[in-house]
Design an enzyme around this catalytic site. Structure first.
Site, PDB file in Angstrom:
ATOM      1  N   TYR A 143       7.833  -1.561 -11.698  1.00  0.00           N
ATOM      2  CA  TYR A 143       7.435  -0.468 -12.286  1.00  0.00           C
ATOM      3  C   TYR A 143       7.541  -0.614 -13.814  1.00  0.00           C
ATOM      4  CZ  TYR A 143       6.622   4.641 -12.388  1.00  0.00           C
ATOM      5  OH  TYR A 143       6.150   5.974 -12.678  1.00  0.00           O
TER       6      TYR A 143
ATOM      7  N   LYS B  82      -6.919   5.152  14.557  1.00  0.00           N
ATOM      8  CA  LYS B  82      -8.003   4.135  13.962  1.00  0.00           C
ATOM      9  C   LYS B  82      -6.929   3.303  12.859  1.00  0.00           C
ATOM     10  CE  LYS B  82     -12.450   4.094  14.309  1.00  0.00           C
ATOM     11  NZ  LYS B  82     -13.291   4.164  15.360  1.00  0.00           N
TER      12      LYS B  82
END
Length: 414
Positions: A38, A93
């Site tokens: 970060y 899915k």
């Protein structure tokens, strides 16, 4: 409550709700790791991507990330139950993408008032992903949605209910016709159903050699013919100049029946009207247009496929969609075009004709699988599918000019 229903509910609820999660791929154990992950380290790839958007494939997960997107208007065989109700299917899915092709996937369910709103929503978030899999969107809106998103997005957009179904159907059909001693150019085809899957299946069969004038499509009003005034744009493509009006009319002497409609809609006495050595794909789920046991009683010369895993010859999208996206992502294809779909058909066909690995026999609880009437398409757990189909799709993407990486990845170069 049936045992299976409770098992399904428990599977989705325990021990953690849902079927997917997020994992981190870099170390985050100390202050230095966090500084790289970060602030301030993250600024460096930000600047690289700002200067060249293609660098997102190097510095982020974009290149292996597919969004599974639905509005819940055509959930499985359950109908329009809304976006949130579609979430278990979309998570499923995503699970299949990861399990069969190593693709990271996230589900997105969209509420909208108009088709344009849905299109805008998806187009506005598309750059986050390497590809978009549209799912469970009803016809005819699904045609407009996919067409517009393909135009507006620079990544592959694929409505699996249309094209995944079509690819597996075409592969199985070509093999079945070969076994029955028939050529696709010569056969008469009856298609019961006129929705997204039906239209896509017939269009792909035409690309594989079927003759449009030999296809008879039926909707709830009967045969789709040129003298009807109630046809949508996509039904008009299959309006046949014929005096035939009923299922019985078109099934008399027919070679092929493809059902993408509803349960028990093909009476046995109508099946009996078909020509010699017929091919029947009764793909309504979970209950086919005619039960295989009944169909085989009526026609001993039949080759039959369904959408179910508990019968031979299952027409299942999982046989292709993970691998099509794998190949497309690996060469950064900007779309999934007809050449890539046909390449997937041929690759899927070829695997069916080869000796079946022992691990597939074990996983499918089979003693023997051999190309023939009861084995016209591979089993979903066949490990050869990923390399073979993805490789064929990647090669077709390069050859047809839609790949942004024109060197075939090493795993496909054999």
């Amino acid at each position: 409550m049936s045992d299976f229903r409770q098992q399904a509910l428990d599977y989705h609820a325990q021990p953690t709700p849902g079927k997917i999660s997020v994992e981190i791929t870099k170390p985050a154990a100390n202050v230095k790791d966090l500084a790289l992950a970060y602030s301030p380290g993250v600024a460096e790839p930000v600047k690289e991507i700002a200067a060249d958007p293609n660098e997102a494939y190097r510095y982020t997960a974009k290149g292996n990330l597919v969004a599974v997107i639905s509005n819940g208007t055509a959930i499985l065989g359950l109908g329009n139950l809304g976006p949130l109700a579609s979430k278990p299917v979309m998570e499923g899915k995503a699970l299949l993408f990861k399990r069969f092709a190593g693709i990271d996937s996230i589900d997105i369910e969209v509420k909208h008032r108009t088709t344009e709103e849905f299109i805008n929503t998806v187009a506005n978030i598309a750059d986050t992903f390497g590809g978009i899999n549209l799912e469970d969107i009803k016809a005819p809106e699904c045609f407009e949605i996919e067409k517009e998103l393909i135009k507006r997005c620079k990544i592959p957009v694929f409505h699996d209910d249309q094209h995944g179904t079509a690819i597996v159907t075409a592969a199985g059909m070509l093999n079945a016709l070969e076994i029955q001693g028939k050529n696709i150019e010569d056969v008469r085809i009856v298609c019961m159903g006129a929705g997204a899957a039906a239209v896509a299946c017939m269009e792909l069969l035409i690309k594989c050699g079927a003759q449009r004038e030999k296809i008879y499509m039926l909707d709830r009003q009967g045969v789709i013919h040129t003298r009807r005034s109630d046809l949508t744009e996509h039904k008009m493509l299959f309006a046949n100049n014929t005096d035939k009006r009923t299922l019985e009319d078109v099934m008399t002497g027919a070679d092929v029946f493809v059902g993408v409609s509803g349960p028990d809609l093909l009476p046995p006495e109508v099946l009996a009207l078909m020509g010699e050595n017929p091919v029947v794909f009764a793909c309504s789920n979970p209950d086919p247009e005619i039960k295989p046991e009944l169909a085989h009683e009526v026609r001993k010369d039949l080759i039959m496929a369904t959408g179910r895993s508990d019968y031979p010859n299952q027409v299942n999208n999982v046989l292709c969609f993970p691998f099509i996206f794998r190949g497309a992502l690996d060469v950064r294809a900007t779309q999934i075009n007809d050449e890539m779909k046909v390449a997937a058909v041929e690759a899927l066909r070829s695997v069916s004709k080869e000796p079946v690995p022992e691990e597939v026999l074990t996983a499918s609880n089979s003693d023997k699988l051999e190309f023939g009437r009861d084995y016209i398409i591979p089993k979903p757990m066949d490990p050869r599918l990923c390399e073979r189909i993805a490789g064929a799709v990647a090669k077709a993407a390069i050859a047809s000019g839609v790949a942004q990486v024109e060197t075939l990845p090493s795993q496909y170069s054999r």
